[in-house]
Design a protein around this motif. Structure first.
Motif, PDB file in Angstrom:
ATOM      1  N   ALA A  16       0.832  -1.206   0.000  1.00 17.48           N
ATOM      2  CA  ALA A  16       0.000   0.000   0.000  1.00 17.48           C
ATOM      3  C   ALA A  16       0.864   1.254   0.000  1.00 17.48           C
ATOM      4  N   ILE A  17       1.939   1.263   0.763  1.00 21.73           N
ATOM      5  CA  ILE A  17       2.814   2.438   0.822  1.00 21.73           C
ATOM      6  C   ILE A  17       3.497   2.654  -0.523  1.00 21.73           C
ATOM      7  N   VAL A  18       4.010   1.583  -1.124  1.00 21.50           N
ATOM      8  CA  VAL A  18       4.676   1.710  -2.426  1.00 21.50           C
ATOM      9  C   VAL A  18       3.684   2.188  -3.481  1.00 21.50           C
ATOM     10  N   ALA A  19       2.455   1.677  -3.463  1.00 23.15           N
ATOM     11  CA  ALA A  19       1.444   2.110  -4.430  1.00 23.15           C
ATOM     12  C   ALA A  19       1.115   3.587  -4.238  1.00 23.15           C
ATOM     13  N   ALA A  20       0.987   4.035  -3.012  1.00 17.03           N
ATOM     14  CA  ALA A  20       0.656   5.436  -2.752  1.00 17.03           C
ATOM     15  C   ALA A  20       1.785   6.353  -3.188  1.00 17.03           C
ATOM     16  N   VAL A  21       3.021   5.992  -2.884  1.00 11.47           N
ATOM     17  CA  VAL A  21       4.155   6.838  -3.277  1.00 11.47           C
ATOM     18  C   VAL A  21       4.298   6.876  -4.791  1.00 11.47           C
ATOM     19  N   THR A  22       4.121   5.739  -5.447  1.00 12.29           N
ATOM     20  CA  THR A  22       4.197   5.690  -6.904  1.00 12.29           C
ATOM     21  C   THR A  22       3.115   6.575  -7.519  1.00 12.29           C
ATOM     22  N   TYR A  23       1.912   6.510  -6.980  1.00 13.18           N
ATOM     23  CA  TYR A  23       0.820   7.347  -7.491  1.00 13.18           C
ATOM     24  C   TYR A  23       1.149   8.826  -7.341  1.00 13.18           C
ATOM     25  N   LEU A  24       1.714   9.191  -6.187  1.00 14.14           N
ATOM     26  CA  LEU A  24       2.014  10.601  -5.962  1.00 14.14           C
ATOM     27  C   LEU A  24       3.175  11.088  -6.823  1.00 14.14           C
ATOM     28  N   LEU A  25       4.050  10.196  -7.259  1.00 14.39           N
ATOM     29  CA  LEU A  25       5.178  10.608  -8.090  1.00 14.39           C
ATOM     30  C   LEU A  25       4.803  10.780  -9.566  1.00 14.39           C
ATOM     31  N   LEU A  26       3.662  10.255  -9.978  1.00 15.24           N
ATOM     32  CA  LEU A  26       3.257  10.381 -11.375  1.00 15.24           C
ATOM     33  C   LEU A  26       2.880  11.820 -11.690  1.00 15.24           C
ATOM     34  N   PRO A  27       3.147  12.276 -12.927  1.00 11.25           N
ATOM     35  CA  PRO A  27       2.717  13.621 -13.305  1.00 11.25           C
ATOM     36  C   PRO A  27       1.196  13.727 -13.267  1.00 11.25           C
ATOM     37  N   ARG A  28       0.733  14.921 -12.979  1.00  7.55           N
ATOM     38  CA  ARG A  28      -0.703  15.134 -12.787  1.00  7.55           C
ATOM     39  C   ARG A  28      -1.262  15.946 -13.938  1.00  7.55           C
ATOM     40  N   GLY A  29      -2.336  15.454 -14.513  1.00  8.22           N
ATOM     41  CA  GLY A  29      -3.043  16.230 -15.516  1.00  8.22           C
ATOM     42  C   GLY A  29      -2.570  15.967 -16.925  1.00  8.22           C
ATOM     43  N   PRO A  30      -3.201  16.622 -17.894  1.00  6.71           N
ATOM     44  CA  PRO A  30      -2.927  16.343 -19.307  1.00  6.71           C
ATOM     45  C   PRO A  30      -1.722  17.083 -19.869  1.00  6.71           C
ATOM     46  N   LEU A  31      -1.040  17.904 -19.074  1.00  7.03           N
ATOM     47  CA  LEU A  31       0.077  18.675 -19.629  1.00  7.03           C
ATOM     48  C   LEU A  31       1.371  17.866 -19.578  1.00  7.03           C
ATOM     49  N   CYS A  32       2.175  17.999 -20.605  1.00  8.26           N
ATOM     50  CA  CYS A  32       3.431  17.265 -20.708  1.00  8.26           C
ATOM     51  C   CYS A  32       4.395  17.746 -19.618  1.00  8.26           C
ATOM     52  N   PRO A  33       5.058  16.830 -18.912  1.00  7.67           N
ATOM     53  CA  PRO A  33       6.000  17.261 -17.876  1.00  7.67           C
ATOM     54  C   PRO A  33       7.266  17.889 -18.448  1.00  7.67           C
ATOM     55  N   HIS A  34       7.531  17.734 -19.743  1.00  7.70           N
ATOM     56  CA  HIS A  34       8.731  18.305 -20.352  1.00  7.70           C
ATOM     57  C   HIS A  34       8.446  19.639 -21.029  1.00  7.70           C
ATOM     58  N   CYS A  35       7.455  19.661 -21.917  1.00  9.01           N
ATOM     59  CA  CYS A  35       7.238  20.886 -22.687  1.00  9.01           C
ATOM     60  C   CYS A  35       5.953  21.627 -22.311  1.00  9.01           C
ATOM     61  N   GLY A  36       5.090  21.036 -21.540  1.00  7.51           N
ATOM     62  CA  GLY A  36       3.955  21.763 -21.002  1.00  7.51           C
ATOM     63  C   GLY A  36       2.752  21.891 -21.912  1.00  7.51           C
ATOM     64  N   ILE A  37       2.771  21.247 -23.071  1.00  5.35           N
ATOM     65  CA  ILE A  37       1.575  21.310 -23.909  1.00  5.35           C
ATOM     66  C   ILE A  37       0.674  20.136 -23.576  1.00  5.35           C
ATOM     67  N   GLU A  38      -0.579  20.237 -23.993  1.00  7.98           N
ATOM     68  CA  GLU A  38      -1.533  19.178 -23.687  1.00  7.98           C
ATOM     69  C   GLU A  38      -1.236  17.938 -24.512  1.00  7.98           C
ATOM     70  N   MET A  39      -1.196  16.796 -23.837  1.00 12.08           N
ATOM     71  CA  MET A  39      -0.862  15.538 -24.509  1.00 12.08           C
ATOM     72  C   MET A  39      -2.133  14.846 -24.974  1.00 12.08           C
ATOM     73  N   ALA A  40      -1.946  13.943 -25.944  1.00 11.38           N
ATOM     74  CA  ALA A  40      -3.063  13.158 -26.459  1.00 11.38           C
ATOM     75  C   ALA A  40      -3.281  11.947 -25.550  1.00 11.38           C
ATOM     76  N   ARG A  57      -0.857   8.801 -21.630  1.00  7.71           N
ATOM     77  CA  ARG A  57      -0.869   9.948 -22.541  1.00  7.71           C
ATOM     78  C   ARG A  57       0.428  10.005 -23.339  1.00  7.71           C
ATOM     79  N   TRP A  58       0.354  10.712 -24.477  1.00  9.63           N
ATOM     80  CA  TRP A  58       1.479  10.823 -25.395  1.00  9.63           C
ATOM     81  C   TRP A  58       1.602  12.268 -25.842  1.00  9.63           C
ATOM     82  N   CYS A  59       2.820  12.774 -25.738  1.00 14.96           N
ATOM     83  CA  CYS A  59       3.072  14.158 -26.147  1.00 14.96           C
ATOM     84  C   CYS A  59       3.418  14.181 -27.627  1.00 14.96           C
ATOM     85  N   LEU A  60       2.693  14.956 -28.384  1.00 15.28           N
ATOM     86  CA  LEU A  60       2.943  15.052 -29.821  1.00 15.28           C
ATOM     87  C   LEU A  60       4.166  15.910 -30.110  1.00 15.28           C
ATOM     88  N   GLU A  61       4.553  16.766 -29.183  1.00 13.35           N
ATOM     89  CA  GLU A  61       5.669  17.678 -29.417  1.00 13.35           C
ATOM     90  C   GLU A  61       7.017  17.006 -29.184  1.00 13.35           C
TER      91      GLU A  61
END
Ligand code: ZN
Length: 90
Positions: A16-40, A57-61
């Motif tokens: 449970a702890i590993v699952a919670a930490v992994t979930y919190l480390l994932l990027p949040r939302g549709p924006l790309c963590p590298h370039c900031g545009i909305e991903m498909a 999700r996949w970043c087209l940029e």
């Protein structure tokens, strides 16, 4: 028997702890963590059916693809009618 229960509970807590930490480390939302545009959004049967809080999700940029936390968007408001311009006193 008590030892087995205690060991099973500690293993379950670790999972449970590993699952919670992994979930919190994932990027949040549709924006790309590298370039900031909305991903498909990509369709993934496992995530869409069993883990609906996650989305692939996949970043087209820049080509980044991965799993992100799904963000619920605010409900769309119904479009309001444009009001007729008021006559001006002149
Ligand atoms: Zn990108």
């Amino acid at each position: 028997m008590l030892v087995v229960v205690v060991l099973l509970v500690t293993v379950a807590m670790r999972v449970a702890i590993v699952a919670a930490v992994t979930y919190l480390l994932l990027p949040r939302g549709p924006l790309c963590p590298h370039c900031g545009i909305e991903m498909a959004a990509l369709e993934n049967r496992f995530l869409d059916h069993w883990l609906t809080a996650l989305q692939r999700r996949w970043c087209l940029e820049c080509g980044w693809d991965g799993v992100v936390r799904r963000v619920r968007r605010a409900p769309m408001r119904a479009p309001t009618r444009p009001q007729a311009p008021r006559p001006t006193a002149s």
